[in-house]
Design an enzyme around this catalytic site. Structure first.
Site, PDB file in Angstrom:
ATOM      1  N   SER A   1       0.839  -1.189   0.000  1.00  0.00           N
ATOM      2  CA  SER A   1       0.000   0.000   0.000  1.00  0.00           C
ATOM      3  C   SER A   1       0.877   1.243   0.000  1.00  0.00           C
ATOM      4  O   SER A   1       2.056   1.188   0.328  1.00  0.00           O
ATOM      5  CB  SER A   1      -0.912   0.003   1.231  1.00  0.00           C
ATOM      6  OG  SER A   1      -1.672  -1.181   1.297  1.00  0.00           O
TER       7      SER A   1
ATOM      8  N   GLU B   1      -0.590  -5.280   5.977  1.00  0.00           N
ATOM      9  CA  GLU B   1       0.742  -5.286   5.383  1.00  0.00           C
ATOM     10  C   GLU B   1       1.661  -6.251   6.126  1.00  0.00           C
ATOM     11  O   GLU B   1       2.421  -6.999   5.507  1.00  0.00           O
ATOM     12  CB  GLU B   1       1.332  -3.874   5.413  1.00  0.00           C
ATOM     13  CG  GLU B   1       0.661  -2.920   4.439  1.00  0.00           C
ATOM     14  CD  GLU B   1       1.112  -1.484   4.620  1.00  0.00           C
ATOM     15  OE1 GLU B   1       0.959  -0.700   3.675  1.00  0.00           O
ATOM     16  OE2 GLU B   1       1.606  -1.139   5.710  1.00  0.00           O
TER      17      GLU B   1
END
Length: 236
Positions: free
Chosen positions: A32, A111
Site C-alpha cells: 500500500s 501489510e
C-alpha cells in the site's frame, strides 16, 4: 504533467526495479502507499504485455485491491494461497538494520500479515525515508480496537510514548482502518532504542491489534535517489 517532481521520479524508478524481479507463476504481495501503487501499475503493465503470466496478487489494503483490479491483476487472500513468493511494499522509515516503520496509510496490520508471509520481502523507498534511528521523523502507528482506546493510550504513556488519535482529513472524525479500528500515532521523544522489544510490548497491550514496527522481516531495500540530476536505484 510535463515535468515530474524528483520524489515521484524516484518512486517510479524504484517501483520498476522491484517489479522487474517478479517472475511468472508467482504469488505477489501487493503493498500500500504511493510507491507500492506504482509497483502495482507496472506489474499490471507486465501482465498486459505478456511479459509475465500466471501471477496472483495478494493485496494489503482496500487501496491496493482497487488498484490491482484496475490494472488487471488476479487477486487472492492469504487464506486462498499456500505461499506468497514475494511482497513489494513501501515504508515510512527504514533504519540501517532494515527495520521499518509503516502505517502512514493505516494499512500496517494487513501489510504485516502479507509481508511476513512472503518468502522475499522487498521494500521500495526513496532516500528521504532512511533514518539512523526509527521514530525520529515519523510517528509510530498503532491500530486499536475502539472500545479500548483510552486504556491503550494510558498503557502507551507508561511505555514512554505520546499517543494521539489520527483524525481524518476529508471526513469528520477519526481515521478508521479497513478492519474498522482506530489508529494512534505515537511519538517517542528520543526515537526508538529497541524496536524489537517495543514491537512486542505494544502488541501485548490488550486492545492493540498491531503496530507499525516491522523488525527482522525485510530481505531487500531498494532505494531511489537522484544523483547528479539522474534517478538511480541502489540496494541496501
Amino acid at each position: 504533467m510535463s515535468q515530474l517532481d524528483p520524489a515521484t521520479i524516484m518512486k517510479q524508478q524504484v517501483a520498476r526495479a522491484a517489479v522487474a524481479r517478479v517472475k511468472s507463476g508467482t504469488v505477489v504481495g501487493l503493498g500500500s502507499g504511493s510507491t507500492a501503487a506504482f509497483a502495482i501499475e507496472y506489474l499490471g503493465d507486465r501482465l498486459k504485455s505478456g511479459e509475465l503470466t500466471d501471477i496472483i496478487g495478494v493485496p494489503t489494503s482496500f487501496q491496493s485491491e482497487v488498484l490491482a483490479k484496475q490494472f488487471g491483476i488476479p487477486l487472492a487472500t492469504p487464506n486462498d494461497v499456500d505461499r506468497i513468493d514475494v511482497a513489494i511494499d513501501g515504508a515510512d522509515e527504514v533504519d540501517p538494520q532494515k527495520n521499518l516503520i509503516k502505517g502512514g496509510g493505516a494499512a500496517h496490520t494487513r501489510e504485516k500479515i502479507v509481508d511476513c508471509l512472503a518468502a522475499e520481502f522487498i521494500v521500495v523507498v526513496d532516500a528521504s525515508k532512511l533514518v539512523d534511528r526509527l521514530g525520529t521523523t515519523f510517528l509510530l502507528p498503532v491500530e486499536v480496537l475502539p472500545m479500548a482506546l483510552e486504556p491503550v493510550k494510558r498503557a502507551i504513556v507508561a511505555l514512554g510514548g505520546e499517543p494521539q488519535l489520527r483524525m481524518a482529513v476529508k471526513k469528520a472524525g477519526p481515521v478508521v482502518t479497513d478492519q474498522g479500528n482506530l489508529v494512534l500515532d505515537v511519538k517517542f521523544p528520543n526515537g526508538i532504542d529497541d524496536p524489537a522489544t517495543l514491537e512486542k510490548a505494544l502488541n501485548n497491550i490488550p486492545g492493540v491489534l498491531e503496530n507499525g514496527l516491522f523488525v527482522g522481516t525485510t530481505d531487500c531495500v531498494l532505494i531511489g535517489e537522484i544523483v547528479d540530476g539522474e534517478p538511480q536505484v541502489r540496494q541496501m
